[in-house]
Design an enzyme around this catalytic site. Structure first.
Site, short mmCIF file in Angstrom:
data_model
loop_
_atom_site.label_atom_id
_atom_site.label_comp_id
_atom_site.label_asym_id
_atom_site.label_seq_id
_atom_site.Cartn_x
_atom_site.Cartn_y
_atom_site.Cartn_z
CD GLN A 91 40.72 43.57 42.75
OE1 GLN A 91 41.10 43.90 41.74
NE2 GLN A 91 40.55 44.31 43.73
CG ASN A 92 45.68 42.00 47.86
OD1 ASN A 92 45.34 42.58 46.72
ND2 ASN A 92 45.06 42.20 49.03
CB VAL A 93 49.28 37.24 44.23
CG1 VAL A 93 48.32 37.63 42.96
CG2 VAL A 93 50.05 38.36 44.17
CG ASP A 94 49.03 39.61 50.40
OD1 ASP A 94 48.84 40.82 50.02
OD2 ASP A 94 48.37 38.83 50.80
CG HIS A 109 43.64 38.87 40.35
ND1 HIS A 109 43.44 40.25 40.63
CD2 HIS A 109 42.55 38.73 39.47
CE1 HIS A 109 42.73 40.90 39.73
NE2 HIS A 109 42.08 39.71 39.18
CB CYS A 117 53.63 21.94 35.53
SG CYS A 117 54.39 21.08 34.33
CB CYS A 136 57.06 19.65 36.47
SG CYS A 136 55.58 19.40 37.11
CB CYS A 139 54.71 15.70 34.66
SG CYS A 139 55.29 17.33 33.78
CG ASN A 201 40.66 53.29 48.69
OD1 ASN A 201 41.44 53.96 49.00
ND2 ASN A 201 40.42 52.37 47.48
C1 BV8 Z 1 40.06 39.50 32.12
C2 BV8 Z 1 48.01 39.32 39.37
C3 BV8 Z 1 38.92 38.37 30.47
C4 BV8 Z 1 49.22 39.89 38.98
C5 BV8 Z 1 46.35 41.03 38.68
C6 BV8 Z 1 39.75 47.93 29.14
C7 BV8 Z 1 38.59 48.14 29.89
C8 BV8 Z 1 38.16 47.18 30.66
C9 BV8 Z 1 38.99 46.20 31.05
C10 BV8 Z 1 40.10 45.84 30.13
C11 BV8 Z 1 40.62 46.71 29.19
N1 BV8 Z 1 41.79 46.47 28.77
C12 BV8 Z 1 41.94 45.08 29.27
C13 BV8 Z 1 41.02 44.87 30.18
C14 BV8 Z 1 41.09 43.74 30.91
C15 BV8 Z 1 42.03 43.74 32.10
C16 BV8 Z 1 42.09 45.27 32.76
O1 BV8 Z 1 41.25 45.26 33.71
N2 BV8 Z 1 43.04 46.02 32.46
C17 BV8 Z 1 43.18 47.24 33.30
C18 BV8 Z 1 44.53 47.77 33.52
C19 BV8 Z 1 42.19 48.27 32.48
N3 BV8 Z 1 41.99 42.74 32.88
C20 BV8 Z 1 42.23 41.32 32.72
O2 BV8 Z 1 43.29 41.26 31.95
C21 BV8 Z 1 41.78 40.32 33.69
N4 BV8 Z 1 41.44 39.34 32.77
O3 BV8 Z 1 39.63 40.45 31.88
O4 BV8 Z 1 39.85 38.39 31.12
C22 BV8 Z 1 37.62 37.89 31.01
C23 BV8 Z 1 37.35 37.98 32.37
C24 BV8 Z 1 36.17 37.23 32.90
C25 BV8 Z 1 35.51 36.42 32.24
C26 BV8 Z 1 35.97 36.04 30.91
C27 BV8 Z 1 36.90 36.62 30.50
C28 BV8 Z 1 42.88 40.01 34.82
C29 BV8 Z 1 43.19 40.97 35.51
C30 BV8 Z 1 44.17 40.16 36.50
C31 BV8 Z 1 45.75 40.83 36.50
N5 BV8 Z 1 46.52 40.29 37.40
N6 BV8 Z 1 47.24 40.62 39.65
C32 BV8 Z 1 50.33 40.10 40.12
O5 BV8 Z 1 49.83 40.60 41.07
O6 BV8 Z 1 51.44 39.62 39.94
S1 BV8 Z 1 45.80 42.46 38.60
C33 BV8 Z 1 46.65 43.30 39.95
O7 BV8 Z 1 46.53 44.80 39.69
C34 BV8 Z 1 46.34 43.13 41.29
O8 BV8 Z 1 46.00 41.77 41.63
C35 BV8 Z 1 45.15 43.93 41.52
O9 BV8 Z 1 43.98 43.15 40.99
C36 BV8 Z 1 45.43 45.21 40.55
C37 BV8 Z 1 45.54 46.26 41.27
O10 BV8 Z 1 44.54 46.83 41.77
P1 BV8 Z 1 44.34 46.99 43.14
O11 BV8 Z 1 44.51 45.84 43.97
O12 BV8 Z 1 43.18 47.91 43.28
O13 BV8 Z 1 45.52 47.74 43.75
P2 BV8 Z 1 46.00 49.35 43.27
O14 BV8 Z 1 47.32 49.64 43.68
O15 BV8 Z 1 45.48 49.63 42.04
O16 BV8 Z 1 44.88 50.20 44.28
C38 BV8 Z 1 45.23 50.24 45.81
C39 BV8 Z 1 43.93 50.96 46.33
O17 BV8 Z 1 44.42 50.70 47.82
C40 BV8 Z 1 44.12 52.25 46.10
O18 BV8 Z 1 42.71 52.62 45.84
C41 BV8 Z 1 44.55 52.98 47.50
O19 BV8 Z 1 43.66 54.23 47.51
C42 BV8 Z 1 44.00 51.98 48.43
N7 BV8 Z 1 44.95 52.11 49.52
C43 BV8 Z 1 46.16 51.98 49.85
N8 BV8 Z 1 46.70 51.92 51.14
C44 BV8 Z 1 45.50 52.02 51.93
C45 BV8 Z 1 44.11 51.84 50.78
N9 BV8 Z 1 43.14 51.77 51.34
C46 BV8 Z 1 42.82 51.71 52.62
N10 BV8 Z 1 44.11 51.46 53.65
C47 BV8 Z 1 45.20 51.66 53.09
N11 BV8 Z 1 46.17 51.63 53.91
#
Ligand code: BV8
Length: 234
Positions: A91-94, A109, A117, A136, A139, A201
């Protein structure tokens, strides 16, 4: 598990936390001071492109100051040693998985180091800043460039490939994700009943209940040990 079987790995922001890349849920749900919809949605980009360009320019520039950690390297080793099926979905973009040597990798993601573009849909690797005046390279259109990132409300990349891999997975590892963002958070429910499910985790998550096994600890300490145990059990 024998090494003719298939492994799927899902990683989230916790994978890169120890490399110094901020997670999303760390502090009061704000993302580096912004509400998510302001900086990671098409609406936010349309409303204030300069803010969104700045948000991604800062994160793209920060990539130059971080390095893969032992967890990234462990996953690259698992991929290279495993003779069965292997797919790493992040899910990471790095670019830390690539820099650690991972190749069988999908950025569902998108990627900070790529831009797109909106006029010709060409995708280019991009190391520097992007802004509304960027031309771009494919183009020649001005003002149509955006980060090649999947924003909230947009469809993640490679979903069919991922669904097929989950269906044939014998082992699903879910590493460093809070399980808050769909569809990634639903992957644990898209594997077969025979698939072994392991979550790694530092704490329990929204999706912990779907996993048979939980490794509670930091990626850099625990993931190398998990990889070693998987390779030893071949
Ligand atoms: C979609 C790019 C339709 C941006 C990202 C209501 C219910 C369910 C879903 C939805 C809803 N309302 C809206 C939705 C859909 C929505 C969604 O899920 N919203 C959430 C907020 C409710 N999703 C979407 O819009 C997706 N698209 O649904 O389209 C579709 C889908 C499929 C088929 C047809 C149609 C698009 C989602 C993508 C958004 N873009 N990233 C950017 O990065 O700039 S998401 C972004 O946030 C990240 O990429 C990542 O995915 C997300 C954060 O999540 P995590 O990676 O889990 O990070 P987080 O900080 O939350 O957690 C870190 C974890 O690591 C913690 O648990 C922590 O304990 C642990 N940790 C920390 N340190 C350590 C560790 N573990 C081990 N060791 C460590 N050292």
């Amino acid at each position: 598990m024998n090494s003719t079987q298939n492994i799927v790995v899902l990683t989230g922001a916790g994978m890169s936390a120890e490399s110094g890349v901020p997670t999303f849920r760390g502090v009061d749900g704000l993302w580096e001071g912004h509400h998510i919809e302001e900086v990671a949605s098409p609406e936010g980009f349309a409303r204030n492109p300069a803010l969104v360009h700045r948000f991604y320019n800062l994160r793209r520039a920060a990539l130059k100051c971080v390095e893969p950690n032992a967890g990234h390297r462990a996953l690259a080793m698992l991929e290279s040693e495993w003779t069965g099926g292997f797919l790493l979905v992040t899910q990471n973009v790095d670019d830390l998985h690539e820099r650690a040597g991972s190749r069988k990798l999908l950025h569902m993601h998108g990627e900070l180091r790529k831009v797109r573009c909106e006029a010709c849909y060409a995708v280019a690797v991009w190391e520097n800043d992007l802004d509304a005046g960027t031309v771009c390279p494919a183009c020649g259109e001005t003002g149509a460039m955006r980060p090649h990132i999947v924003w909230f409300g947009e469809i993640p990349f490679e979903m069919e490939t991922i669904a097929a891999a989950l269906k044939s997975a014998d082992l699903f590892l879910c590493i460093g994700t809070s399980g808050l963002v769909y569809p990634a958070a639903g992957f644990a429910q898209r594997v077969s009943n025979e698939c072994r499910l392991i979550e790694l985790n530092i704490e329990s998550t929204e999706i912990s209940r779907h996993f048979h096994e939980h490794i509670v600890g930091a990626v850099s300490a625990e993931l190398p040990k998990l990889v070693e145990s998987i390779l030893r059990a071949r």
